[in-house]
Design an enzyme around this catalytic site. Structure first.
Site, PDB file in Angstrom:
ATOM      1  N   CYS A 162       0.805  -1.223   0.000  1.00 10.69           N
ATOM      2  CA  CYS A 162       0.000   0.000   0.000  1.00 10.69           C
ATOM      3  C   CYS A 162       0.839   1.274   0.000  1.00 10.69           C
ATOM      4  CB  CYS A 162      -0.929  -0.010   1.205  1.00 10.69           C
ATOM      5  SG  CYS A 162      -1.943  -1.515   1.282  1.00 10.69           S
ATOM      6  N   HIS A 301      -2.689   8.075   5.735  1.00 15.62           N
ATOM      7  CA  HIS A 301      -2.931   6.772   5.114  1.00 15.62           C
ATOM      8  C   HIS A 301      -4.363   6.352   5.439  1.00 15.62           C
ATOM      9  CE1 HIS A 301      -1.840   3.102   3.148  1.00 15.62           C
ATOM     10  NE2 HIS A 301      -2.018   2.362   4.227  1.00 15.62           N
ATOM     11  N   GLU A 312      -1.107   5.243  13.267  1.00 11.15           N
ATOM     12  CA  GLU A 312      -0.740   6.418  12.483  1.00 11.15           C
ATOM     13  C   GLU A 312      -0.960   7.694  13.298  1.00 11.15           C
ATOM     14  OE1 GLU A 312      -1.282   8.462   8.062  1.00 11.15           O
ATOM     15  OE2 GLU A 312      -2.755   6.983   8.725  1.00 11.15           O
ATOM     16  N   LYS A 333      -9.344   8.065   1.557  1.00  5.17           N
ATOM     17  CA  LYS A 333      -9.946   6.731   1.490  1.00  5.17           C
ATOM     18  C   LYS A 333     -11.379   6.717   2.006  1.00  5.17           C
ATOM     19  CE  LYS A 333      -5.520   4.245   1.857  1.00  5.17           C
ATOM     20  NZ  LYS A 333      -4.624   5.417   1.987  1.00  5.17           N
ATOM     21  N   HIS A 338      -9.642   2.066  -0.530  1.00 10.90           N
ATOM     22  CA  HIS A 338      -8.192   1.866  -0.515  1.00 10.90           C
ATOM     23  C   HIS A 338      -7.746   1.332  -1.870  1.00 10.90           C
ATOM     24  CE1 HIS A 338      -4.207   1.181   0.604  1.00 10.90           C
ATOM     25  NE2 HIS A 338      -4.353   0.512   1.724  1.00 10.90           N
ATOM     26  N   PHE A 397       1.845  -3.185   4.009  1.00 12.80           N
ATOM     27  CA  PHE A 397       2.135  -4.495   4.584  1.00 12.80           C
ATOM     28  C   PHE A 397       3.637  -4.785   4.414  1.00 12.80           C
ATOM     29  CE2 PHE A 397      -2.276  -6.752   4.101  1.00 12.80           C
ATOM     30  CZ  PHE A 397      -2.790  -5.927   5.086  1.00 12.80           C
TER      31      PHE A 397
END
Length: 411
Positions: A162, A301, A312, A333, A338, A397
């Site tokens: 991502c 994010h 975050e 998002k 996403h 990830f």
């Protein structure tokens, strides 16, 4: 080190084809999440996605080229076409070996892989499509853009889940800074809303099971339950300032800082203290010579998963200190889901448009902030205010962290 500026942008998104359409929808708080239409979701816990509708590849590519590309590559070429035209790049006047590509995809064509595996099992190896491999692999987004537009400089495909789109733009920035290219076409692309994709992320408990499109992707809300899969592409044209000025290009903004770190912690969860992401932000600010108090906006994010939004938030506090409580933060998002490897690129475009238009969009759908997510995530309506400096975060990830810092261009 050379200064790097943004001179062109292109986007294919669930809420608009093209940057102008995308940005209009952003300002209307439009949510592009719908019940999945690509396959029968009976038996699947996740029922919604952010699909790109009305995209016709032949509107952007010649028919033969379109047939030889999977959807993620088509998106990349379409967004690159818009970005190059927007920048006014005339390849007949450029040294093609000084114009490169840095476009990544987190997955490549998962739908084609799924299709060919089923065919292999049902009909045998002789029925495998001859172009299966060159259509499936993730580097073909960058490869097809390079081929289609005759860009002969560095051509790379960065795959960091991502964080792909953000890393791709960051590494293009570095390429120009050190003099390896004058122009880079950079961004991310993704299209993997398919049975195995949805099943796989659901097995990780990463996807929301909410069936209400308006209550599915709700970053920083205490009721958040996972992310919504999206698809699309974002591409920007980056140039050295000297090159842009020499050809009289319009300049949207200056890319002033890039930070990249690894959590070295877990394959799916960000580090709990947020220090990996925080260090990426601090490195971007340090490179740009920007103090935390000077940051006008952070595009988070903000995936709408419990761990990401909480950790975050901790990262932003660690990076900005007390100034974290004063900077507006929002998650794109909340409107487009996403986009995986394309997310960071579209969100970078959002930051540039925020600077251009003096507008910060809200985190749509945020109603009940998590007690531990106590920063200003711009609930309700957007903010009309001057945006001098914006940062965009991406966390992938594997522990990949990346931050881009973009600022208003001043001579």
């Amino acid at each position: 080190m050379k200064r790097v500026v943004v001179t062109g942008m292109g986007a294919i998104t669930p809420i608009g084809l093209g940057v102008d359409a995308f940005w209009r929808s952003i300002k209307e708080n439009k949510v592009g999440i719908v019940p999945i239409s690509y396959f029968d979701t009976t038996g699947y816990k996740a029922k919604v996605a952010a699909e790109v509708h009305d995209f016709v590849a032949k509107d952007y590519l010649d028919p033969k080229s379109a047939r030889r590309m999977e959807r993620f590559s088509q998106f990349a070429v379409a967004a690159s076409k818009e970005a190059l035209e927007d920048a006014g790049i005339d390849m007949s006047k450029e040294d093609p070996y000084r114009v490169g590509v840095s476009i990544g995809s987190g997955v490549g064509s998962l739908p084609l892989l799924e299709k060919e595996v089923i065919k292999l099992q049902e009909k045998g190896p002789q029925r495998t499509a001859p172009l299966f491999i060159p259509m499936f692999v993730s580097n073909m987004a960058a490869g097809n853009v390079s081929i289609y537009f005759g860009l002969k400089g560095k051509s790379i495909d960065i795959v960091t889940a991502c964080a792909t789109g953000t890393h791709s733009i960051g590494e293009a920035y570095r390429t120009i800074q050190c003099g390896d290219a004058d122009v880079m076409v950079a961004g991310g692309t993704e299209s993997c809303i398919c049975p195995i994709g949805v099943a796989g992320f659901t097995a990780l408990t990463a996807l929301t099971t909410s069936e209400d499109p308006m209550h599915a992707s709700i970053p920083f809300d205490k009721d958040r339950s996972g992310f919504v899969m999206g698809e699309g592409a974002g591409v920007v044209v980056l140039e050295s300032l000297d090159h842009a000025l020499q050809r009289g290009a319009k300049i949207y903004a200056e890319l002033g800082g890039y930070g990249a770190t690894s959590d070295a912690y877990h394959v799916t969860s960000p580090a709990e203290d947020g220090m990996g992401a925080a260090t990426a932000m601090m490195n971007a600010m340090k490179e740009a010579g920007v103090a935390p108090s000077e940051v006008s906006y952070i595009n988070a994010h903000g995936t709408s998963t419990h761990h990401n939004d909480l950790f975050e938030t901790r990262a932003i506090k660690a990076a900005l200190g007390e100034d974290a409580y004063h900077v507006p933060i929002s998650s794109t998002k909340s409107m487009i889901g996403h986009l995986l490897g394309a997310a960071g690129a579209v969100e970078f475009i959002t930051c540039v448009k925020s600077i251009q238009d003096s507008y910060i969009h809200p985190t749509v759908g945020l109603k009940n902030p998590d007690d531990e997510c106590d920063l200003n995530y711009v609930p309700g309506q957007g903010l009309h205010c001057e945006v001098e400096v914006a940062m965009s975060n991406s966390l992938g990830f594997g522990g990949h962290n990346a931050t881009l810092l973009v600022r208003k261009y001043h001579e």
